[in-house]
Scaffold this motif. Structure first.
Motif, short mmCIF file in Angstrom:
data_model
loop_
_atom_site.label_atom_id
_atom_site.label_comp_id
_atom_site.label_asym_id
_atom_site.label_seq_id
_atom_site.Cartn_x
_atom_site.Cartn_y
_atom_site.Cartn_z
N THR A 228 11.33 4.33 -10.48
CA THR A 228 12.26 3.89 -9.45
C THR A 228 12.20 2.38 -9.31
OG1 THR A 228 11.91 5.96 -8.24
CG2 THR A 228 12.93 4.15 -7.03
N ASP A 229 13.29 1.72 -9.62
CA ASP A 229 13.35 0.26 -9.54
C ASP A 229 13.62 -0.17 -8.11
OD1 ASP A 229 13.44 -2.41 -10.11
OD2 ASP A 229 15.43 -2.37 -11.01
N THR A 230 12.80 -1.05 -7.58
CA THR A 230 12.98 -1.53 -6.21
C THR A 230 14.01 -2.64 -6.13
OG1 THR A 230 11.25 -3.23 -6.39
CG2 THR A 230 10.57 -1.01 -5.74
N GLY A 231 14.37 -3.23 -7.28
CA GLY A 231 15.29 -4.34 -7.27
C GLY A 231 14.63 -5.67 -6.98
N ASN A 232 13.29 -5.68 -6.91
CA ASN A 232 12.55 -6.90 -6.61
C ASN A 232 11.34 -6.95 -7.54
OD1 ASN A 232 10.34 -8.50 -5.24
ND2 ASN A 232 12.00 -8.90 -3.79
N ALA A 233 11.20 -8.05 -8.29
CA ALA A 233 10.12 -8.14 -9.28
C ALA A 233 8.75 -8.06 -8.63
CB ALA A 233 10.26 -9.44 -10.08
N ILE A 234 8.58 -8.72 -7.50
CA ILE A 234 7.29 -8.70 -6.81
C ILE A 234 6.99 -7.31 -6.29
CG2 ILE A 234 5.98 -9.63 -4.86
CD1 ILE A 234 7.56 -12.19 -5.14
N ALA A 235 8.02 -6.67 -5.72
CA ALA A 235 7.84 -5.31 -5.22
C ALA A 235 7.47 -4.36 -6.34
CB ALA A 235 9.11 -4.84 -4.52
N ASN A 236 8.11 -4.52 -7.51
CA ASN A 236 7.78 -3.68 -8.65
C ASN A 236 6.33 -3.87 -9.09
OD1 ASN A 236 10.30 -2.52 -8.82
ND2 ASN A 236 11.06 -3.96 -10.35
N MET A 237 5.86 -5.13 -9.10
CA MET A 237 4.48 -5.40 -9.48
C MET A 237 3.51 -4.78 -8.48
SD MET A 237 4.27 -9.25 -11.03
CE MET A 237 2.53 -8.95 -11.42
N PHE A 238 3.82 -4.95 -7.20
CA PHE A 238 2.95 -4.36 -6.17
C PHE A 238 2.90 -2.85 -6.32
CE2 PHE A 238 2.04 -2.47 -2.09
CZ PHE A 238 0.96 -3.20 -1.64
N ARG A 239 4.08 -2.24 -6.51
CA ARG A 239 4.14 -0.79 -6.67
C ARG A 239 3.30 -0.33 -7.85
NH1 ARG A 239 9.36 0.63 -9.40
NH2 ARG A 239 8.06 -0.29 -11.04
N ASP A 240 3.46 -0.99 -9.01
CA ASP A 240 2.73 -0.58 -10.20
C ASP A 240 1.22 -0.75 -10.03
OD1 ASP A 240 5.16 -0.02 -11.35
OD2 ASP A 240 5.26 -1.87 -12.51
N GLU A 241 0.81 -1.88 -9.46
CA GLU A 241 -0.62 -2.14 -9.27
C GLU A 241 -1.21 -1.19 -8.23
OE1 GLU A 241 -2.55 -4.13 -10.93
OE2 GLU A 241 -0.98 -5.02 -12.17
N PHE A 242 -0.45 -0.94 -7.17
CA PHE A 242 -0.95 -0.04 -6.12
C PHE A 242 -1.05 1.39 -6.63
CE2 PHE A 242 -0.51 2.72 -2.42
CZ PHE A 242 -1.51 2.21 -1.59
N LEU A 243 -0.05 1.83 -7.41
CA LEU A 243 -0.10 3.18 -7.98
C LEU A 243 -1.31 3.33 -8.91
CD1 LEU A 243 3.65 3.90 -8.79
CD2 LEU A 243 2.23 5.04 -7.07
N ALA A 244 -1.60 2.28 -9.69
CA ALA A 244 -2.76 2.34 -10.59
C ALA A 244 -4.05 2.44 -9.79
CB ALA A 244 -2.78 1.10 -11.49
N ALA A 245 -4.17 1.65 -8.72
CA ALA A 245 -5.37 1.68 -7.89
C ALA A 245 -5.51 3.03 -7.18
CB ALA A 245 -5.34 0.55 -6.87
N GLY A 247 -4.17 5.91 -8.14
CA GLY A 247 -4.44 6.94 -9.13
C GLY A 247 -5.90 6.96 -9.55
N ALA A 248 -6.49 5.78 -9.74
CA ALA A 248 -7.90 5.71 -10.13
C ALA A 248 -8.79 6.24 -9.02
CB ALA A 248 -8.27 4.26 -10.47
N ASP A 249 -8.43 5.93 -7.78
CA ASP A 249 -9.24 6.40 -6.65
C ASP A 249 -9.16 7.92 -6.50
OD1 ASP A 249 -10.67 5.11 -4.06
OD2 ASP A 249 -9.60 6.92 -3.47
N PHE A 250 -7.95 8.47 -6.58
CA PHE A 250 -7.82 9.92 -6.45
C PHE A 250 -8.39 10.65 -7.65
CE2 PHE A 250 -5.21 13.91 -6.46
CZ PHE A 250 -5.81 14.46 -5.33
N GLN A 251 -8.38 10.00 -8.81
CA GLN A 251 -8.96 10.61 -10.00
C GLN A 251 -10.44 10.89 -9.80
OE1 GLN A 251 -7.28 11.62 -12.90
NE2 GLN A 251 -9.25 12.62 -13.23
N ALA A 252 -11.10 10.03 -9.03
CA ALA A 252 -12.51 10.27 -8.72
C ALA A 252 -12.68 11.55 -7.90
CB ALA A 252 -13.09 9.08 -7.96
N TRP A 253 -11.75 11.80 -6.99
CA TRP A 253 -11.78 13.05 -6.21
C TRP A 253 -11.51 14.25 -7.11
CZ3 TRP A 253 -10.65 13.30 -0.44
CH2 TRP A 253 -11.04 12.13 0.20
N ILE A 254 -10.60 14.09 -8.06
CA ILE A 254 -10.31 15.18 -9.00
C ILE A 254 -11.54 15.50 -9.84
CG2 ILE A 254 -8.95 15.83 -11.03
CD1 ILE A 254 -6.65 14.19 -9.91
#
Length: 283
Positions: A228-245, A247-254
């Motif tokens: 899903t494109d937010t239409g904002n480059a900074i927002a896209n970067m934040f989204r991608d970095e936050f999703l990675a963080a 995902g890694a945190d929840f992966q520990a719970w998994i």
């Protein structure tokens, strides 16, 4: 009858746990402010994200109060401030305050939210603390008064996602109640079981299956969110970095759930052989 009750309670316990654990994770790491800040804080250390965020923040500084003949002095200072913003001693505190303000905006009661676009999306970054830091640095270097705005908003996500933040804030805390219900169900299953090793074995297999489903859901959900494109480059970067963080945190719970499931399977097998050994010895 006891066998039926035990089987039903075991299935119920697994289903409740399958919902409770993700709900608790969301409440602790997304809905609660401190958890969100802990999860998102490392994003401020990403060099590319830092550079773009600093440039966007400094670019919003209002220089209208600066006399025209001094504009040639201010423009180079803006560029310099954007480059050095992340190196300033106050940057970590400003970034944390940015996250806290952003969280309050995104999870605020719609009736109490400020007017404008502050509550339009699932996550709204308020970079005003970074803007204030840049303005302060420029004012210190040029002796020119700059008044940073109270809010500087960058919307992350789509407007329809606002509804999801409201649902998360409402339903995620219910995960603790579901976890208690799951524990009670497993206890009932053990008490009612004629052969307790079956409960341990079934619970372990269920835990492994649930961990696998969570892993699959995590991959699908992250992929859909990133598409899903937010239409904002900074927002896209934040989204991608936050999703990675996230995902890694929840992966520990998994992983913890999978290990627990494996331990329960092993305990069930050990209990099975131990019970058979006792039966054989008594003959």
């Amino acid at each position: 009858m006891r066998t039926f009750v035990s089987a039903l309670a075991t299935v119920l316990g697994i289903l409740l746990a399958a919902v409770a654990v993700p709900a608790i994770w969301v409440d602790r790491n997304i809905v609660q402010e401190d958890g969100f800040v802990r999860l998102a804080a490392p994003l401020g250390k990403d060099p590319e994200f830092q550079r773009k965020l600093a440039t966007a923040a400094v670019g919003t500084i209002d220089t209208g109060s600066v006399p025209g003949f001094l504009s040639g002095l201010v423009e180079p200072m803006l560029e310099k401030a954007a480059e050095s913003l992340t190196q300033l001693p106050g940057y970590p505190a400003a970034w944390e305050e940015t996250l806290r303000r952003s969280h309050r905006l995104s999870f605020a009661d719609p009736a109490a939210a400020p007017q404008g676009g502050a509550s339009a999306s699932s996550l709204t970054l308020d970079v005003a603390p970074l803007v204030a830091l840049g303005a302060e640095e420029i004012s210190r270097a040029t002796r020119l008064p700059l008044n940073p705005p109270e809010q500087t908003l960058i919307n992350v996500g789509q407007p329809a996602q606002r509804e999801w933040t409201e649902r998360l804030a409402t339903y995620a805390p219910m995960g603790y109640v579901l976890a208690i219900g799951s524990a009670v169900a497993f206890l009932l299953a053990l008490v009612a079981a004629r052969r307790r090793w079956t409960v341990l074995l079934a619970s372990g297999v269920g835990g492994l299956a649930v961990a696998g489903l969570w892993g699959l859901g995590l991959q699908l959900g992250s992929g859909r969110a990133q598409a899903t494109d937010t239409g904002n480059a900074i927002a896209n970067m934040f989204r991608d970095e936050f999703l990675a963080a996230a995902g890694a945190d929840f992966q520990a719970w998994i992983t913890t759930t999978a290990v627990t499931g494996g331990v329960l399977v092993a305990a069930g097998i050990v209990t099975l052989f131990a019970s058979r050994k006792r039966v054989g010895a008594s003959r």
